[in-house]
Structure formats: C-alpha cells, structure tokens
Design a protein around this motif. Structure first.
Motif, short mmCIF file in Angstrom:
data_model
loop_
_atom_site.label_atom_id
_atom_site.label_comp_id
_atom_site.label_asym_id
_atom_site.label_seq_id
_atom_site.Cartn_x
_atom_site.Cartn_y
_atom_site.Cartn_z
N ALA A 1 0.81 -1.23 0.00
CA ALA A 1 0.00 0.00 0.00
C ALA A 1 0.84 1.28 0.00
CB ALA A 1 -0.98 -0.01 1.17
N PRO A 2 1.97 1.35 0.75
CA PRO A 2 2.77 2.59 0.70
C PRO A 2 3.34 2.87 -0.69
CG PRO A 2 3.40 1.25 2.60
CD PRO A 2 2.46 0.42 1.78
N ILE B 1 2.34 6.23 -3.20
CA ILE B 1 3.25 7.15 -3.90
C ILE B 1 2.87 7.26 -5.37
CG2 ILE B 1 5.65 7.49 -4.63
CD1 ILE B 1 6.42 6.13 -1.90
N VAL B 2 2.64 6.12 -6.02
CA VAL B 2 2.26 6.11 -7.43
C VAL B 2 0.95 6.86 -7.62
CG1 VAL B 2 1.57 4.63 -9.37
CG2 VAL B 2 3.49 3.96 -7.91
N ARG B 3 -0.01 6.57 -6.75
CA ARG B 3 -1.35 7.18 -6.83
C ARG B 3 -1.28 8.70 -6.65
NH1 ARG B 3 -4.04 5.74 -2.02
NH2 ARG B 3 -4.30 7.94 -1.58
N LEU B 4 -0.54 9.15 -5.66
CA LEU B 4 -0.41 10.59 -5.41
C LEU B 4 0.30 11.29 -6.56
CD1 LEU B 4 0.44 10.74 -1.60
CD2 LEU B 4 -1.71 11.35 -2.71
N TYR B 5 1.35 10.68 -7.06
CA TYR B 5 2.09 11.28 -8.18
C TYR B 5 1.17 11.46 -9.39
CZ TYR B 5 5.40 11.76 -12.03
OH TYR B 5 6.06 12.20 -13.14
N LEU C 1 -7.26 11.30 -3.22
CA LEU C 1 -8.01 10.85 -2.04
C LEU C 1 -8.03 9.34 -1.88
CD1 LEU C 1 -11.09 13.25 -2.35
CD2 LEU C 1 -9.16 13.45 -0.76
N GLY C 2 -7.68 8.62 -2.93
CA GLY C 2 -7.73 7.16 -2.87
C GLY C 2 -9.15 6.65 -2.84
N LEU C 3 -10.04 7.29 -3.60
CA LEU C 3 -11.45 6.91 -3.64
C LEU C 3 -11.77 6.34 -5.01
CD1 LEU C 3 -14.21 6.88 -2.22
CD2 LEU C 3 -14.59 9.16 -3.16
N PHE C 4 -12.25 5.08 -5.05
CA PHE C 4 -12.52 4.39 -6.31
C PHE C 4 -11.29 4.45 -7.21
CE2 PHE C 4 -16.78 6.24 -5.13
CZ PHE C 4 -17.22 5.09 -4.48
N GLY D 1 -6.10 5.32 1.83
CA GLY D 1 -6.98 6.34 1.27
C GLY D 1 -8.42 6.01 1.63
N LEU D 2 -9.36 6.64 0.97
CA LEU D 2 -10.78 6.44 1.29
C LEU D 2 -11.31 5.08 0.87
CD1 LEU D 2 -12.20 10.00 0.50
CD2 LEU D 2 -11.52 9.04 2.71
#
Length: 197
Positions: free
Chosen positions: A27-28, A32-36, A117-120, A165-166
């Motif tokens: 998950a960490p 990082i990939v998701r936020l970038y 946000l990590g949502l869907f 995230g959410l």
C-alpha cells in the motif's frame, strides 16, 4: 498420473502478483504512485479551469485547436494519427468542441481528486488511462505514455492502491464485483424476505 485439478474455473494467482497487486504491505508504494499520478492530473486540470479557451466564454477553442493539430498528423508515410481516430476527431470532437472541453477539464479534475483521495482508485485510474490513450491516439506524447503505464499498474493494484486512502472504508461499504458490501448485503437478504444463509 492425472493433471492437478483446478477449483472451478479459477486459475491460481502467482505469489509475486498477489504480493504486488493484492497485499496491503504494498500500500505505501501504491500510495506514492497514486499521489504522483493524481497530482499530475490535478495540475493539468488546474491550468484549464481558469483558461477561457477551455472553460468559459471561448470554451472549445483549445479542443478545436488540439483536434486540428492532430488532423494535420494524418498524412505522410508514417502518420502519427490513424484514419479512424482522425474521422472521430473531425466528425465528433470538432463539432462538439465545447462539450469535450468541459469533459476533459472536469474529467481531469475528478480523476486527480479521486486518485489523491484514494477513492474508487481503480475506476479513476481507468478513466485517466482512457484519457491518456485518447491523447496518444491524437499524436500527443509528453507525459501521456508514463501516465498511461501508471494508470494500468493502479488498475491492476486496485485492491490495495487505495488502502491508504478512502477506499479502505468505501470498498468494504459498497463492495466489489461479485461481493456486495455491508451497505447492500442487508438489502439483498431483506428484499426477498428470506434470512441470509
């Protein structure tokens, strides 16, 4: 000697893919990939939100210019834009440039917000990848190939990409394909009048 039997029609998942794409210990990394990727989408949308050629009095002007530029790349020995996509741009995008202008701007904004946000996460990555593919078909490279690859990786890791995230709360609540969440489990059992087995 008989071949080993598989349970049902499921093919077992190799340990490495299970670790990379379904283990919460990853998950960490996916955060990082998701936020970038989410920040890249938000930055792309931010510039368009305050540009009248995208949203406002001249909405559609930027899309029309982009499509016209892509249409110029259809000729030559090795065209950058294929004929079928050029036809789509000419017959669908250009006449509806204002609509596509808002779709692109707010699509980028929603994809960016959902990823940050990590949502869907898996769904957001799909729509982001879809936009990247559209830009690539139009002959635009830039950051699109990298963003497309990251979107594919996030789609593969959808189970854990939003764990930090959410999605950590949203997915158990609404469920995933084939497994309804706690929000819908009671309705399904209660709707028939039968108690759940």
């Amino acid at each position: 000697m008989n071949a080993p039997e598989r349970s049902g029609s499921r093919i077992p998942e190799p340990n490495i893919t299970s670790f990379l794409f379904a283990d919460t210990r990853m998950a960490p990394v996916w955060l990082i990939v998701r936020l970038y990727l989410g920040i890249l989408w938000l930055l792309a949308a931010w510039g368009k939100l305050f540009d009248p050629a995208w949203v406002g009095s001249e909405a559609g002007a930027a899309v029309r210019g982009f499509a016209q530029g892509a249409l110029q790349q259809t000729g030559g020995e090795h065209p950058q834009v294929t004929g079928w996509y050029a036809s789509f741009l000419e017959n669908v995008v250009v006449p509806n440039a204002a609509v596509f202008s808002y779709l692109v701007t707010f699509g980028e904004l929603l994809v960016g917000l959902a990823l940050v946000l990590g949502l869907f996460t898996g769904i957001a990555a799909f729509f982001g990848g879809f936009m990247n593919a559209s830009f690539l078909f139009a002959g635009t490279a830039g950051a699109n190939p990298l963003m497309f690859i990251l979107a594919i990786l996030l789609m593969l890791a959808w189970r854990v990409a939003g764990h930090w995230g959410l999605d950590r709360w949203a997915l158990p609540l609404i469920g995933v394909p084939g497994a309804p969440g706690s929000l819908f489990r009671g309705r399904r059992a209660g709707g028939t009048g039968e108690s759940p087995a």
